[in-house]
Design an enzyme around this catalytic site. Structure first.
Site, PDB file in Angstrom:
ATOM      1  N   THR A 121     -26.038  17.136  10.405  1.00 50.07           N
ATOM      2  CA  THR A 121     -27.458  17.390  10.675  1.00 50.07           C
ATOM      3  C   THR A 121     -28.363  16.449   9.875  1.00 50.07           C
ATOM      4  O   THR A 121     -27.961  15.947   8.815  1.00 50.07           O
ATOM      5  CB  THR A 121     -27.790  18.854  10.301  1.00 50.07           C
ATOM      6  OG1 THR A 121     -29.190  19.048  10.335  1.00 50.07           O
ATOM      7  CG2 THR A 121     -27.296  19.208   8.898  1.00 50.07           C
ATOM      8  N   ASP A 122     -29.581  16.267  10.379  1.00 50.41           N
ATOM      9  CA  ASP A 122     -30.559  15.453   9.631  1.00 50.41           C
ATOM     10  C   ASP A 122     -31.066  16.178   8.382  1.00 50.41           C
ATOM     11  O   ASP A 122     -31.662  15.566   7.496  1.00 50.41           O
ATOM     12  CB  ASP A 122     -31.738  15.055  10.525  1.00 50.41           C
ATOM     13  CG  ASP A 122     -32.503  16.226  11.116  1.00 50.41           C
ATOM     14  OD1 ASP A 122     -32.089  17.389  10.911  1.00 50.41           O
ATOM     15  OD2 ASP A 122     -33.523  15.986  11.786  1.00 50.41           O
ATOM     16  N   GLU A 123     -30.810  17.494   8.298  1.00 50.76           N
ATOM     17  CA  GLU A 123     -31.333  18.258   7.154  1.00 50.76           C
ATOM     18  C   GLU A 123     -30.697  17.845   5.832  1.00 50.76           C
ATOM     19  O   GLU A 123     -31.217  18.180   4.774  1.00 50.76           O
ATOM     20  CB  GLU A 123     -31.106  19.754   7.366  1.00 50.76           C
ATOM     21  CG  GLU A 123     -31.882  20.306   8.516  1.00 50.76           C
ATOM     22  CD  GLU A 123     -31.858  21.827   8.547  1.00 50.76           C
ATOM     23  OE1 GLU A 123     -31.646  22.449   7.509  1.00 50.76           O
ATOM     24  OE2 GLU A 123     -32.048  22.375   9.635  1.00 50.76           O
ATOM     25  N   TYR A 147     -27.908  25.887   3.652  1.00 47.59           N
ATOM     26  CA  TYR A 147     -27.210  25.379   4.849  1.00 47.59           C
ATOM     27  C   TYR A 147     -27.034  23.849   4.773  1.00 47.59           C
ATOM     28  O   TYR A 147     -25.895  23.344   4.833  1.00 47.59           O
ATOM     29  CB  TYR A 147     -27.935  25.834   6.127  1.00 47.59           C
ATOM     30  CG  TYR A 147     -27.643  24.985   7.338  1.00 47.59           C
ATOM     31  CD1 TYR A 147     -26.358  24.917   7.877  1.00 47.59           C
ATOM     32  CD2 TYR A 147     -28.648  24.228   7.934  1.00 47.59           C
ATOM     33  CE1 TYR A 147     -26.089  24.113   8.996  1.00 47.59           C
ATOM     34  CE2 TYR A 147     -28.391  23.441   9.042  1.00 47.59           C
ATOM     35  CZ  TYR A 147     -27.112  23.379   9.565  1.00 47.59           C
ATOM     36  OH  TYR A 147     -26.860  22.583  10.654  1.00 47.59           O
ATOM     37  N   LYS A 151     -23.637  21.420   4.465  1.00 50.00           N
ATOM     38  CA  LYS A 151     -23.337  20.330   5.414  1.00 50.00           C
ATOM     39  C   LYS A 151     -23.232  18.992   4.666  1.00 50.00           C
ATOM     40  O   LYS A 151     -22.383  18.162   4.994  1.00 50.00           O
ATOM     41  CB  LYS A 151     -24.427  20.234   6.499  1.00 50.00           C
ATOM     42  CG  LYS A 151     -24.494  21.406   7.459  1.00 50.00           C
ATOM     43  CD  LYS A 151     -23.276  21.533   8.373  1.00 50.00           C
ATOM     44  CE  LYS A 151     -23.185  20.455   9.430  1.00 50.00           C
ATOM     45  NZ  LYS A 151     -22.078  20.716  10.385  1.00 50.00           N
TER      46      LYS A 151
HETATM   47  P1  NAD Z   1     -23.831  27.557  16.580  1.00 58.01           P
HETATM   48  O1  NAD Z   1     -24.136  28.423  15.417  1.00 58.01           O
HETATM   49  O2  NAD Z   1     -24.484  27.811  17.892  1.00 58.01           O
HETATM   50  O3  NAD Z   1     -22.258  27.565  16.853  1.00 58.01           O
HETATM   51  C1  NAD Z   1     -21.319  27.510  15.822  1.00 58.01           C
HETATM   52  C2  NAD Z   1     -19.950  27.849  16.417  1.00 58.01           C
HETATM   53  O4  NAD Z   1     -18.980  27.748  15.370  1.00 58.01           O
HETATM   54  C3  NAD Z   1     -19.862  29.281  16.964  1.00 58.01           C
HETATM   55  O5  NAD Z   1     -19.201  29.273  18.203  1.00 58.01           O
HETATM   56  C4  NAD Z   1     -19.045  30.018  15.921  1.00 58.01           C
HETATM   57  O6  NAD Z   1     -18.281  31.098  16.449  1.00 58.01           O
HETATM   58  C5  NAD Z   1     -18.145  28.893  15.399  1.00 58.01           C
HETATM   59  N1  NAD Z   1     -17.675  29.151  14.026  1.00 58.01           N
HETATM   60  C6  NAD Z   1     -18.410  29.543  12.958  1.00 58.01           C
HETATM   61  N2  NAD Z   1     -17.607  29.689  11.881  1.00 58.01           N
HETATM   62  C7  NAD Z   1     -16.349  29.377  12.278  1.00 58.01           C
HETATM   63  C8  NAD Z   1     -15.095  29.322  11.619  1.00 58.01           C
HETATM   64  N3  NAD Z   1     -14.968  29.650  10.320  1.00 58.01           N
HETATM   65  N4  NAD Z   1     -14.006  28.947  12.331  1.00 58.01           N
HETATM   66  C9  NAD Z   1     -14.110  28.638  13.650  1.00 58.01           C
HETATM   67  N5  NAD Z   1     -15.279  28.687  14.330  1.00 58.01           N
HETATM   68  C10 NAD Z   1     -16.382  29.042  13.650  1.00 58.01           C
HETATM   69  O7  NAD Z   1     -24.123  26.074  16.068  1.00 58.01           O
HETATM   70  P2  NAD Z   1     -24.738  24.832  16.870  1.00 58.01           P
HETATM   71  O8  NAD Z   1     -26.208  24.919  16.825  1.00 58.01           O
HETATM   72  O9  NAD Z   1     -24.035  24.689  18.151  1.00 58.01           O
HETATM   73  O10 NAD Z   1     -24.308  23.651  15.883  1.00 58.01           O
HETATM   74  C11 NAD Z   1     -23.035  23.022  16.034  1.00 58.01           C
HETATM   75  C12 NAD Z   1     -22.892  21.958  14.964  1.00 58.01           C
HETATM   76  O11 NAD Z   1     -23.932  20.999  15.090  1.00 58.01           O
HETATM   77  C13 NAD Z   1     -22.995  22.496  13.534  1.00 58.01           C
HETATM   78  O12 NAD Z   1     -22.058  21.813  12.744  1.00 58.01           O
HETATM   79  C14 NAD Z   1     -24.414  22.163  13.116  1.00 58.01           C
HETATM   80  O13 NAD Z   1     -24.497  21.976  11.728  1.00 58.01           O
HETATM   81  C15 NAD Z   1     -24.632  20.872  13.865  1.00 58.01           C
HETATM   82  N6  NAD Z   1     -26.031  20.567  14.231  1.00 58.01           N
HETATM   83  C16 NAD Z   1     -26.786  21.492  14.883  1.00 58.01           C
HETATM   84  C17 NAD Z   1     -28.080  21.159  15.267  1.00 58.01           C
HETATM   85  C18 NAD Z   1     -28.947  22.145  16.023  1.00 58.01           C
HETATM   86  O14 NAD Z   1     -30.118  21.855  16.232  1.00 58.01           O
HETATM   87  N7  NAD Z   1     -28.432  23.299  16.454  1.00 58.01           N
HETATM   88  C19 NAD Z   1     -28.582  19.885  14.979  1.00 58.01           C
HETATM   89  C20 NAD Z   1     -27.770  18.973  14.302  1.00 58.01           C
HETATM   90  C21 NAD Z   1     -26.490  19.315  13.940  1.00 58.01           C
HETATM   91  O1  DAU Z   2     -32.550  19.575  12.160  1.00 56.82           O
HETATM   92  C1  DAU Z   2     -31.345  20.053  12.640  1.00 56.82           C
HETATM   93  C2  DAU Z   2     -31.245  21.546  12.400  1.00 56.82           C
HETATM   94  O2  DAU Z   2     -32.088  22.186  13.348  1.00 56.82           O
HETATM   95  C3  DAU Z   2     -29.806  22.051  12.550  1.00 56.82           C
HETATM   96  O3  DAU Z   2     -29.015  21.489  11.549  1.00 56.82           O
HETATM   97  C4  DAU Z   2     -29.769  23.585  12.430  1.00 56.82           C
HETATM   98  O4  DAU Z   2     -28.451  24.048  12.674  1.00 56.82           O
HETATM   99  C5  DAU Z   2     -30.696  24.168  13.471  1.00 56.82           C
HETATM  100  O5  DAU Z   2     -30.733  25.576  13.330  1.00 56.82           O
HETATM  101  C6  DAU Z   2     -32.107  23.583  13.309  1.00 56.82           C
HETATM  102  O6  DAU Z   2     -32.686  24.047  12.051  1.00 56.82           O
HETATM  103  P1  DAU Z   2     -34.174  24.590  11.936  1.00 56.82           P
HETATM  104  O7  DAU Z   2     -34.243  25.478  10.767  1.00 56.82           O
HETATM  105  O8  DAU Z   2     -35.141  23.458  12.025  1.00 56.82           O
HETATM  106  O9  DAU Z   2     -34.249  25.436  13.348  1.00 56.82           O
HETATM  107  P2  DAU Z   2     -34.981  26.825  13.676  1.00 56.82           P
HETATM  108  O10 DAU Z   2     -34.992  26.962  15.151  1.00 56.82           O
HETATM  109  O11 DAU Z   2     -34.438  27.936  12.869  1.00 56.82           O
HETATM  110  O12 DAU Z   2     -36.470  26.566  13.197  1.00 56.82           O
HETATM  111  C7  DAU Z   2     -37.241  25.504  13.753  1.00 56.82           C
HETATM  112  C8  DAU Z   2     -38.634  25.569  13.149  1.00 56.82           C
HETATM  113  O13 DAU Z   2     -39.292  26.755  13.632  1.00 56.82           O
HETATM  114  C9  DAU Z   2     -38.648  25.701  11.646  1.00 56.82           C
HETATM  115  O14 DAU Z   2     -39.776  25.009  11.127  1.00 56.82           O
HETATM  116  C10 DAU Z   2     -38.820  27.202  11.390  1.00 56.82           C
HETATM  117  C11 DAU Z   2     -39.670  27.630  12.570  1.00 56.82           C
HETATM  118  N1  DAU Z   2     -39.467  29.014  13.058  1.00 56.82           N
HETATM  119  C12 DAU Z   2     -38.182  29.401  13.354  1.00 56.82           C
HETATM  120  C13 DAU Z   2     -37.943  30.674  13.839  1.00 56.82           C
HETATM  121  C14 DAU Z   2     -36.524  31.117  14.164  1.00 56.82           C
HETATM  122  C15 DAU Z   2     -40.551  29.861  13.261  1.00 56.82           C
HETATM  123  O15 DAU Z   2     -41.714  29.492  13.000  1.00 56.82           O
HETATM  124  N2  DAU Z   2     -40.296  31.121  13.741  1.00 56.82           N
HETATM  125  C16 DAU Z   2     -39.039  31.578  14.025  1.00 56.82           C
HETATM  126  O16 DAU Z   2     -38.878  32.749  14.443  1.00 56.82           O
END
Ligand code: NAD
Ligand code: DAU
Length: 339
Positions: A121-123, A147, A151
């Site tokens: 992730t970019d975080e 988190y 990562k």
């Molecule tokens: P998600 O939370 O939707 O899915 C995570 C999956 O991993 C789930 O299916 C869960 O059951 C599985 N999992 C969790 N713990 C596990 C374990 N111990 N063993 C096996 N499986 C397990 O996550 P996502 O949003 O699809 O993100 C996927 C990946 O991409 C993550 O590594 C996250 O850090 C990265 N990522 C997410 C975002 C985003 O915006 N969602 C952006 C950049 C990177």
């Molecule tokens: O940047 C990549 C990341 O993006 C991934 O690594 C994470 O897995 C993914 O969850 C996401 O993280 P964020 O924390 O940015 O996503 P989230 O949707 O939780 O929140 C997005 C923005 O919205 C953040 O500034 C918090 C705000 N927010 C979120 C929720 C859930 C609200 O204002 N209200 C809400 O109810």
């Protein structure tokens, strides 16, 4: 290729499974997923006959080693991924994101795998001030909450396995994804579902936090480009197509798309350690991989709102908790690790 896709029942992982099977039907796909609250086998319902699905934990060394014997490539998505949960239960993030990644790396190393792609992730880069700067592959790591700290630790292990053991790794650091199968705890799917049900949407703090939104299909194409054309040992930053908006701007777009007005906005207490802004410069991916995002935010959001409208049953099953029964019904068992 013989791919192991970890976390393939989650949001991005399941989109990647669909994407890969569509574009590489000759490849063998195994999914390893623990089916935590975020994992939903229904995300793979239409392809469940084309994959091998293993319910299990990436920290389970014996299980992981037995699976990778028949694999040549790992694409590693599995993680605890939600910032709000990370503040409440950091230990599960350390366990899955650090120990789980280490276990997969060790299995990949000792079984001579051809590629380990780590989805990050970019975080890990921390955060940026409003209106200035961007992240790229040279940005120093500076995670500010648990988190991204977990990562970042995982990213360091991936790099260390390349340098120390010569494991053929690549890493992608991507910005905020959105699209189909997005679990409705993250802002976009949560707000779409709330607005559809006539509920208010909780905007944290002043609502001026900025994210760089990428449609999940663009992310999947980016990972494909890295797998096919990326240089071993390299990191690639992936971001959205001119899609930086504040949460308030994003909320207003969702209000317009769902036919609601601003009275549905509810300002609530801020997230602790809330990162102000993320922004990705994807020049390296563009010049080295010929990849760039194609889907702009307005088109992507419109399609996403439509997807949620077309998949109300999927939403209802999550909101009611019934989705976790699907694995049991599909495979006739609850606890078994292999199918
Ligand atoms: P998600 O939370 O939707 O899915 C995570 C999956 O991993 C789930 O299916 C869960 O059951 C599985 N999992 C969790 N713990 C596990 C374990 N111990 N063993 C096996 N499986 C397990 O996550 P996502 O949003 O699809 O993100 C996927 C990946 O991409 C993550 O590594 C996250 O850090 C990265 N990522 C997410 C975002 C985003 O915006 N969602 C952006 C950049 C990177
Ligand atoms: O940047 C990549 C990341 O993006 C991934 O690594 C994470 O897995 C993914 O969850 C996401 O993280 P964020 O924390 O940015 O996503 P989230 O949707 O939780 O929140 C997005 C923005 O919205 C953040 O500034 C918090 C705000 N927010 C979120 C929720 C859930 C609200 O204002 N209200 C809400 O109810």
């Amino acid at each position: 290729m013989k791919l192991l896709i970890t976390g393939g029942a989650g949001f991005i992982g399941s989109n990647f499974v669909h994407y890969w099977l569509k574009n590489h039907p000759e490849d063998e796909v195994t999914v390893l997923d623990k089916l935590t609250y975020a994992g939903n086998l229904r995300n793979l319902e239409t392809v469940v006959d084309k994959i091998k699905f293993v319910k299990g934990d990436i920290c389970d060394r014996e299980l992981v080693f037995s699976i990778v014997k028949d694999i040549d490539t790992i694409v590693h998505f599995a993680a605890e991924s939600h910032n709000d949960r990370a503040a409440m239960d950091p230990e599960s993030f350390v366990r899955t994101n650090v120990l789980g990644t280490f276990t997969l790396l060790d299995a990949a190393r000792l079984n001579g795998l051809k590629r380990f792609h780590h989805v990050s992730t970019d975080e890990v880069f921390g955060h940026l001030p409003l209106g200035a700067g961007f992240f790229n592959e040279n940005t120093p790591y500076a995670p500010r909450s648990t988190y991204p700290a977990s990562k970042a630790a995982a990213d360091h292990f991936v790099r260390a396995y390349h340098i120390t053991f010569g494991l053929p790794v690549t890493i992608s650091n991507c910005s905020n994804n959105y699209g189909p199968y997005h679990f409705p705890e993250k802002i976009i799917p949560l707000f779409i579902c709330n607005l559809k049900e006539g509920k208010k949407v909780p905007v944290y703090g002043d609502g001026l936090y900025v994210r760089d939104w990428i449609h999940v299909e663009d992310h999947c194409r980016g990972i494909e480009a890295i797998l096919l054309k990326g240089k071993i040992g390299e990191t690639y930053c992936l971001g959205g197509k001119d899609s930086e908006v504040s949460n308030l701007e994003l909320t207003k777009k969702l209000l317009a798309l769902t036919g609601r007005d601003e009275s549905f906005i509810e300002y609530v207490k801020d997230r602790p350690g809330h990162d102000r802004r993320y922004s990705i410069d994807y020049t390296k991916a563009k010049s080295e991989l010929d990849w760039e995002p194609r889907i702009n935010l307005d088109d992507g959001l419109k399609a996403t709102v439509q997807w949620y409208a077309d998949n109300q049953a999927w939403v209802d099953k999550i909101r009611s908790g019934v989705y976790q029964e699907y694995y049991k019904r599909q495979y006739g068992k609850d606890e078994s690790l292999t199918l």
